[in-house]
Write a protein that holds these residues in place. Structure first.
Motif, PDB file in Angstrom:
ATOM      1  N   LYS A 183       0.829  -1.205   0.000  1.00 45.52           N
ATOM      2  CA  LYS A 183       0.000   0.000   0.000  1.00 45.52           C
ATOM      3  C   LYS A 183       0.859   1.249   0.000  1.00 45.52           C
ATOM      4  N   HIS A 184       1.965   1.227   0.723  1.00 52.66           N
ATOM      5  CA  HIS A 184       2.848   2.390   0.816  1.00 52.66           C
ATOM      6  C   HIS A 184       4.150   2.116   0.050  1.00 52.66           C
ATOM      7  N   SER A 185       4.014   1.698  -1.216  1.00 55.77           N
ATOM      8  CA  SER A 185       5.201   1.341  -1.998  1.00 55.77           C
ATOM      9  C   SER A 185       6.109   2.544  -2.213  1.00 55.77           C
ATOM     10  N   ALA A 186       5.520   3.721  -2.424  1.00 57.47           N
ATOM     11  CA  ALA A 186       6.355   4.905  -2.651  1.00 57.47           C
ATOM     12  C   ALA A 186       7.202   5.221  -1.423  1.00 57.47           C
ATOM     13  N   HIS A 283       0.929 -14.458  -3.135  1.00 53.14           N
ATOM     14  CA  HIS A 283      -0.300 -15.206  -3.407  1.00 53.14           C
ATOM     15  C   HIS A 283      -1.428 -14.749  -2.489  1.00 53.14           C
ATOM     16  N   ARG A 284      -1.100 -14.459  -1.245  1.00 54.04           N
ATOM     17  CA  ARG A 284      -2.140 -14.014  -0.316  1.00 54.04           C
ATOM     18  C   ARG A 284      -2.717 -12.667  -0.721  1.00 54.04           C
ATOM     19  N   GLN A 285      -1.892 -11.837  -1.358  1.00 58.74           N
ATOM     20  CA  GLN A 285      -2.345 -10.510  -1.753  1.00 58.74           C
ATOM     21  C   GLN A 285      -2.887 -10.462  -3.171  1.00 58.74           C
ATOM     22  N   ALA A 286      -2.521 -11.472  -4.002  1.00 55.30           N
ATOM     23  CA  ALA A 286      -2.876 -11.408  -5.418  1.00 55.30           C
ATOM     24  C   ALA A 286      -4.367 -11.516  -5.644  1.00 55.30           C
ATOM     25  N   GLY A 287      -5.076 -12.191  -4.740  1.00 56.02           N
ATOM     26  CA  GLY A 287      -6.510 -12.340  -4.918  1.00 56.02           C
ATOM     27  C   GLY A 287      -7.306 -11.125  -4.523  1.00 56.02           C
ATOM     28  N   ARG A 288      -6.640 -10.168  -3.917  1.00 55.51           N
ATOM     29  CA  ARG A 288      -7.351  -8.962  -3.506  1.00 55.51           C
ATOM     30  C   ARG A 288      -7.461  -7.994  -4.677  1.00 55.51           C
ATOM     31  N   ALA A 289      -8.309  -7.060  -4.555  1.00 59.02           N
ATOM     32  CA  ALA A 289      -8.554  -6.118  -5.643  1.00 59.02           C
ATOM     33  C   ALA A 289      -7.494  -5.035  -5.733  1.00 59.02           C
ATOM     34  N   GLY A 290      -6.532  -5.078  -4.847  1.00 52.33           N
ATOM     35  CA  GLY A 290      -5.492  -4.056  -4.869  1.00 52.33           C
ATOM     36  C   GLY A 290      -5.760  -2.985  -3.839  1.00 52.33           C
ATOM     37  N   PRO A 291      -4.763  -2.243  -3.459  1.00 53.10           N
ATOM     38  CA  PRO A 291      -4.948  -1.206  -2.450  1.00 53.10           C
ATOM     39  C   PRO A 291      -5.927  -0.151  -2.906  1.00 53.10           C
ATOM     40  N   GLN A 292      -6.885   0.152  -2.079  1.00 50.91           N
ATOM     41  CA  GLN A 292      -7.887   1.137  -2.431  1.00 50.91           C
ATOM     42  C   GLN A 292      -7.319   2.538  -2.241  1.00 50.91           C
ATOM     43  N   GLN A 293      -7.550   3.361  -3.245  1.00 52.13           N
ATOM     44  CA  GLN A 293      -7.094   4.736  -3.167  1.00 52.13           C
ATOM     45  C   GLN A 293      -8.097   5.564  -2.361  1.00 52.13           C
ATOM     46  N   LYS A 294      -7.647   6.188  -1.319  1.00 50.80           N
ATOM     47  CA  LYS A 294      -8.525   7.025  -0.512  1.00 50.80           C
ATOM     48  C   LYS A 294      -8.803   8.340  -1.240  1.00 50.80           C
ATOM     49  N   ASP A 295      -9.952   8.851  -1.000  1.00 53.10           N
ATOM     50  CA  ASP A 295     -10.297  10.132  -1.593  1.00 53.10           C
ATOM     51  C   ASP A 295      -9.394  11.209  -1.026  1.00 53.10           C
ATOM     52  N   THR A 311      -6.958  18.653 -19.749  1.00 52.54           N
ATOM     53  CA  THR A 311      -7.518  17.648 -18.843  1.00 52.54           C
ATOM     54  C   THR A 311      -6.894  16.284 -19.099  1.00 52.54           C
ATOM     55  N   LEU A 312      -6.717  15.946 -20.374  1.00 53.78           N
ATOM     56  CA  LEU A 312      -6.080  14.675 -20.716  1.00 53.78           C
ATOM     57  C   LEU A 312      -4.638  14.638 -20.217  1.00 53.78           C
ATOM     58  N   VAL A 313      -3.930  15.759 -20.382  1.00 57.11           N
ATOM     59  CA  VAL A 313      -2.538  15.817 -19.909  1.00 57.11           C
ATOM     60  C   VAL A 313      -2.483  15.636 -18.396  1.00 57.11           C
ATOM     61  N   THR A 314      -3.384  16.291 -17.680  1.00 55.14           N
ATOM     62  CA  THR A 314      -3.418  16.153 -16.224  1.00 55.14           C
ATOM     63  C   THR A 314      -3.718  14.716 -15.818  1.00 55.14           C
ATOM     64  N   ARG A 315      -4.653  14.096 -16.495  1.00 52.55           N
ATOM     65  CA  ARG A 315      -4.988  12.702 -16.173  1.00 52.55           C
ATOM     66  C   ARG A 315      -3.799  11.780 -16.399  1.00 52.55           C
ATOM     67  N   GLU A 316      -3.114  11.936 -17.528  1.00 52.81           N
ATOM     68  CA  GLU A 316      -1.959  11.088 -17.818  1.00 52.81           C
ATOM     69  C   GLU A 316      -0.842  11.316 -16.806  1.00 52.81           C
ATOM     70  N   ALA A 317      -0.641  12.568 -16.418  1.00 54.17           N
ATOM     71  CA  ALA A 317       0.402  12.862 -15.432  1.00 54.17           C
ATOM     72  C   ALA A 317       0.090  12.209 -14.091  1.00 54.17           C
ATOM     73  N   LEU A 318      -1.167  12.259 -13.671  1.00 60.14           N
ATOM     74  CA  LEU A 318      -1.546  11.630 -12.404  1.00 60.14           C
ATOM     75  C   LEU A 318      -1.404  10.115 -12.477  1.00 60.14           C
ATOM     76  N   LEU A 320       0.670   8.417 -14.330  1.00 61.15           N
ATOM     77  CA  LEU A 320       2.092   8.080 -14.312  1.00 61.15           C
ATOM     78  C   LEU A 320       2.678   8.297 -12.920  1.00 61.15           C
ATOM     79  N   TRP A 321       2.249   9.337 -12.230  1.00 67.86           N
ATOM     80  CA  TRP A 321       2.750   9.627 -10.886  1.00 67.86           C
ATOM     81  C   TRP A 321       2.377   8.534  -9.899  1.00 67.86           C
ATOM     82  N   ARG A 322       1.191   7.958 -10.048  1.00 68.66           N
ATOM     83  CA  ARG A 322       0.716   6.943  -9.117  1.00 68.66           C
ATOM     84  C   ARG A 322       1.124   5.536  -9.505  1.00 68.66           C
TER      85      ARG A 322
END
Length: 551
Positions: A183-186, A283-295, A311-318, A320-322
């Motif tokens: 969840k806190h890979s960064a 394997h224990r984590q692979a079945g999960r839907a992945g870490p949920q992004q909090k608002d 707007t498209l540029v902003t979306r692509e930048a976000l 890539l950042w995440r």
């Protein structure tokens, strides 16, 4: 009705090889199997030249007649081979190699058998043949001029060494994908990089004063005690057990060689145990839907975009950042720079390249950082954001704007990465002139248009599925990888030519101008090819959607 028999180990191994083979070509209906074989042989071809070179080196008169150099070369190659294998998942961000972890989740295969089969299968990939080729050639050259007590024991040592490297490579790979899955890979990667930087600052650099002796009086003036101590030290660590074992067999000490074979077996088992634990964690984590992004409590980043394209540029930048993979790639050039200083690598380059050393090193690190960022995402530009392409098709917008926005963000990320690497090199090493920095950044500006142009076409003809729930994608086809390497090589040529013309005197402003002019030509080439890529995108939109969303 009787239940069908569970496939045996060799059947699982054959299926795993077949899976990797199909993924390597992006195999599907109409794909040529012959093309896959040709790509495999082409990508493995460098190993033949490496093997022949080190075979000839070991048979060279001064080396073959020496009592020190053959053992030093063998032990050094053992250490380098092991280090490359273990660090490869990080250096290449090769987190796609675990695709069989999820593909085989519903199959009757236990995680332990999957680990064994995956480890053995990794030994017969093109990169494995290239990595092992220098050591294989050196070992054959050593055996051809030295009579061994038991040649069969040498084969056992070689097999155990290969398994030892493969086992610890699995450890590194599963550790990387577990970090990316966290969840806190960064924070983990950023903290790890900071700890590595601090720890490296307390380790004294390697003494390279012997380079001056070699430069003034030749190799004969070198204190051989340095080479002897290095050979002994490398032979006492687990990776050096193979080289030292061959030496013991040539000295007719089979018991010592058997002890070292047992040591390789022990450390291989240790590596497999650690890898198995990491695999179970994944394997224990692979079945999960992945870490949920909090608002986010911050303001909406799209609230201030005035046009659809912004707007498209902003979306692509976000996106890539995440992306966890982008974070991993961004850390690699800094890790390489730290290792370079820790091993006193700059002193060696100064000895070989003179005043051009900093330009080569800074430019090489900047280009590497830009290439891994730009090529990784531009060659899979329609799938690295998960199901984003399907959303684009359903939205009332022009796909041409989508591709332009992706290219702009990828270029900005790669160029920003190069600027940070150049500044880090200047501050961390304390060397590098303004001309060196300009040459490095101009080289990046030249290679980026080539990578983006090639990435656009590779994304159109070799689309790769992204698994959003596992935060990963399938392997890029081997053919696409080879074409991407050729494009990167073509983009780097002006930088290499300019520094070769400069020689050891260092680059001048004329060298920087030459690189900048070539960068302008590459940019013009990108702009000429972009309309064709946009037309092909409209034609192949359904084929791309089918490829990146297939199950």
């Amino acid at each position: 009705m009787s239940r069908p028999a569970v496939p045996g180990f060799f059947r699982h191994l054959w299926l795993l090889w077949g899976l990797r083979f199909d993924i390597g070509l992006n195999q599907g209906p109409g794909r040529s199997r012959l093309l896959a074989v040709g790509a495999f042989l082409a990508s493995s071809a460098p190993g033949l030249f490496f093997g022949l070179f080190f075979y000839g080196l070991m048979r060279l008169g001064p080396v073959a007649e020496s009592d020190v150099w053959p053992y030093f070369i063998l032990n050094l190659l053992c250490f380098v081979t092991f280090s490359v294998w273990v660090s490869w998942p990080l250096l290449s961000a090769g987190v796609d190699d675990h695709s069989e972890l999820s593909r085989y989740a519903a199959f009757p295969i236990s995680p332990f058998r999957l680990l064994i089969a995956s480890t053995v299968a990794s030994l017969f990939e093109p990169r494995a043949l290239v990595f092992y080729a220098p050591l294989t050639g050196a070992a054959l050259g050593f055996v051809s001029i030295n009579r061994l007590w038991a040649p069969w024991l040498a084969v056992v040592l070689y097999v155990l060494f290969a398994l030892f490297c493969a086992a610890w490579s699995r450890v590194a790979l599963y550790a990387v994908i577990n970090v990316l899955r966290a969840k806190h890979s960064a924070q983990i990667m950023g903290g790890g990089l900071l700890v590595f930087l601090i720890a490296a600052s307390f380790i004294p650099p390697i003494d390279t004063s012997w380079l001056t002796q070699v430069g003034t009086s030749g190799v004969d003036a070198l204190d051989m005690s340095l080479i002897i101590n290095a050979a002994v030290a490398l032979g006492r660590v687990p990776p050096g057990f193979f080289g030292d074992g061959l030496a013991q067999l040539s000295w007719f000490r089979p018991r010592v060689a058997m002890v070292e074979a047992a040591g390789l077996l022990f450390f291989t088992a240790m590596g497999m145990t650690v890898a198995y634990r990491l695999l179970l964690r994944f394997h224990r984590q692979a079945g999960r839907a992945g870490p949920q992004q909090k608002d986010s409590k911050e303001s909406n980043p799209f609230a201030h975009t005035r046009t659809r394209f912004s707007t498209l540029v902003t979306r692509e930048a976000l996106d890539l950042w995440r992306n966890p993979r982008a974070r991993l790639l961004a850390s690699v050039p800094f890790i390489l720079a730290i290792l370079l200083k820790l091993l006193s690598g700059r002193d060696l380059f100064v000895f070989l390249l003179g005043r051009s050393a900093d330009a080569w090193l800074m430019g090489g690190l900047c280009i590497y950082g830009a290439v891994v960022i730009a090529s990784t995402f531009s060659q899979n530009t329609f799938a690295y954001d998960g199901q984003g392409f399907a959303a684009f098709l359903a939205a009332p917008l022009d796909l041409a704007d989508v591709l332009r926005a992706k290219n702009r963000v990828q270029a900005a990320a790669a160029l920003g990465m190069a600027v940070m690497v150049a500044l880090f090199y200047r501050v961390y090493f304390g060397f590098g002139s303004a001309v060196d920095i300009v040459c490095a950044l101009a080289a990046v500006a030249g290679v980026l248009p080539v990578l983006l142009a090639a990435g656009n076409f590779l994304s159109l003809y070799f689309p790769v599925k992204f698994h959003a729930n596992l935060k990963r994608r399938d392997k890029v086809p081997l053919t696409a990888s080879m074409l991407g390497i050729l494009a990167a090589s073509a983009g780097c040529m002006p930088f290499g030519w300019a520094l070769r013309f400069a020689g050891q005197d260092g680059p001048s402003w004329g060298s920087a101008a030459m690189i900048a002019v070539c960068a302008g030509l590459y940019l013009a080439l990108y702009r000429l090819t972009l309309p064709l890529a946009l037309r092909l995108l409209e034609r192949r939109r359904e084929a791309i959607l089918q490829a990146v969303t297939r199950e």
